[in-house]
Write a protein that holds these residues in place. Structure first.
Motif, short mmCIF file in Angstrom:
data_model
loop_
_atom_site.label_atom_id
_atom_site.label_comp_id
_atom_site.label_asym_id
_atom_site.label_seq_id
_atom_site.Cartn_x
_atom_site.Cartn_y
_atom_site.Cartn_z
N ASN A 106 29.00 43.04 29.11
CA ASN A 106 29.98 43.17 27.91
C ASN A 106 31.27 42.38 28.16
O ASN A 106 31.81 41.95 27.18
CB ASN A 106 30.21 44.65 27.56
CG ASN A 106 29.12 45.08 27.21
OD1 ASN A 106 28.31 44.59 26.36
ND2 ASN A 106 28.82 46.44 27.74
N VAL A 107 31.57 42.42 29.41
CA VAL A 107 32.93 41.98 29.76
C VAL A 107 32.78 41.32 31.21
O VAL A 107 32.04 41.80 32.21
CB VAL A 107 34.18 43.02 29.86
CG1 VAL A 107 35.28 42.35 30.43
CG2 VAL A 107 34.13 43.64 28.38
N GLY A 108 33.49 40.14 31.29
CA GLY A 108 33.57 39.39 32.71
C GLY A 108 35.15 39.08 33.26
O GLY A 108 35.68 38.77 32.15
N ILE A 109 35.25 39.25 34.37
CA ILE A 109 36.61 39.02 35.02
C ILE A 109 36.36 38.07 35.91
O ILE A 109 35.69 38.30 36.83
CB ILE A 109 37.41 39.97 35.31
CG1 ILE A 109 37.43 41.02 34.08
CG2 ILE A 109 38.84 39.61 35.99
CD1 ILE A 109 38.30 42.24 34.54
N GLY A 110 37.08 36.64 35.81
CA GLY A 110 36.69 35.75 36.94
C GLY A 110 37.45 34.35 36.49
O GLY A 110 38.22 34.30 35.47
N ARG A 111 37.50 33.60 37.44
CA ARG A 111 38.08 32.19 37.27
C ARG A 111 37.25 31.15 36.62
O ARG A 111 36.38 30.40 37.38
CB ARG A 111 38.63 31.64 38.44
CG ARG A 111 39.82 32.56 39.01
CD ARG A 111 39.92 32.14 40.65
NE ARG A 111 39.03 32.37 41.51
CZ ARG A 111 38.69 33.61 42.02
NH1 ARG A 111 39.28 34.78 41.77
NH2 ARG A 111 37.73 33.76 43.04
N VAL A 112 37.29 31.02 35.47
CA VAL A 112 36.46 30.11 34.47
C VAL A 112 37.37 29.38 33.86
O VAL A 112 38.28 29.75 32.96
CB VAL A 112 35.66 30.89 33.66
CG1 VAL A 112 34.56 30.04 32.88
CG2 VAL A 112 34.78 31.88 34.31
N SER A 113 36.94 27.89 33.65
CA SER A 113 37.89 27.18 32.62
C SER A 113 37.02 26.68 31.36
O SER A 113 37.62 26.68 30.44
CB SER A 113 38.14 25.82 33.39
OG SER A 113 37.22 25.19 33.93
#
Length: 109
Positions: free
Chosen positions: A47-54
């Motif tokens: 449902n949710v993701g937290i990370g370094r994505v551009s």
């Protein structure tokens, strides 16, 4: 909720804050790299993701909520080691191999 690393910097504080903000929310952490999080978000497994994505596909909505400083590691005695800040152009010049210098690795002095 997908997290790149549950112990990363302020991740525990972020999760604690959300749990306090939404006490009825049940959070299950899934440790996954950003590309895997994007795949699971697109497929509905997360449902949710937290990370370094551009870059994310159109079926995934992203929102920037924090910019992290980017650091540079060099060995002691390296000509850039004493610099407080390193312009990107200077770093790029350090990483670009000169003609005929591709024997052992990129950026070797």
């Amino acid at each position: 909720m997908g997290v790149v690393d549950p112990n990363y910097d302020s991740m525990p504080q972020i999760l604690r804050q959300k749990q306090e903000q939404y006490p009825e929310l049940e959070i299950h952490q899934v440790e996954a790299g950003a590309p895997e999080q994007v795949r699971q978000l697109a497929s509905g497994r997360l449902n949710v993701g937290i990370g370094r994505v551009s870059l994310v596909p159109p079926e995934v909505i992203s929102e920037l909520f924090r910019l992290d400083p980017l650091g540079m590691l060099v060995p002691e005695g390296h000509r850039l080691a004493a610099s407080q800040e390193v312009p990107v152009a200077k770093l790029a010049a350090q990483l670009a191999p000169s003609r005929g210098s591709c024997r052992g690795g990129v950026g070797t002095p």
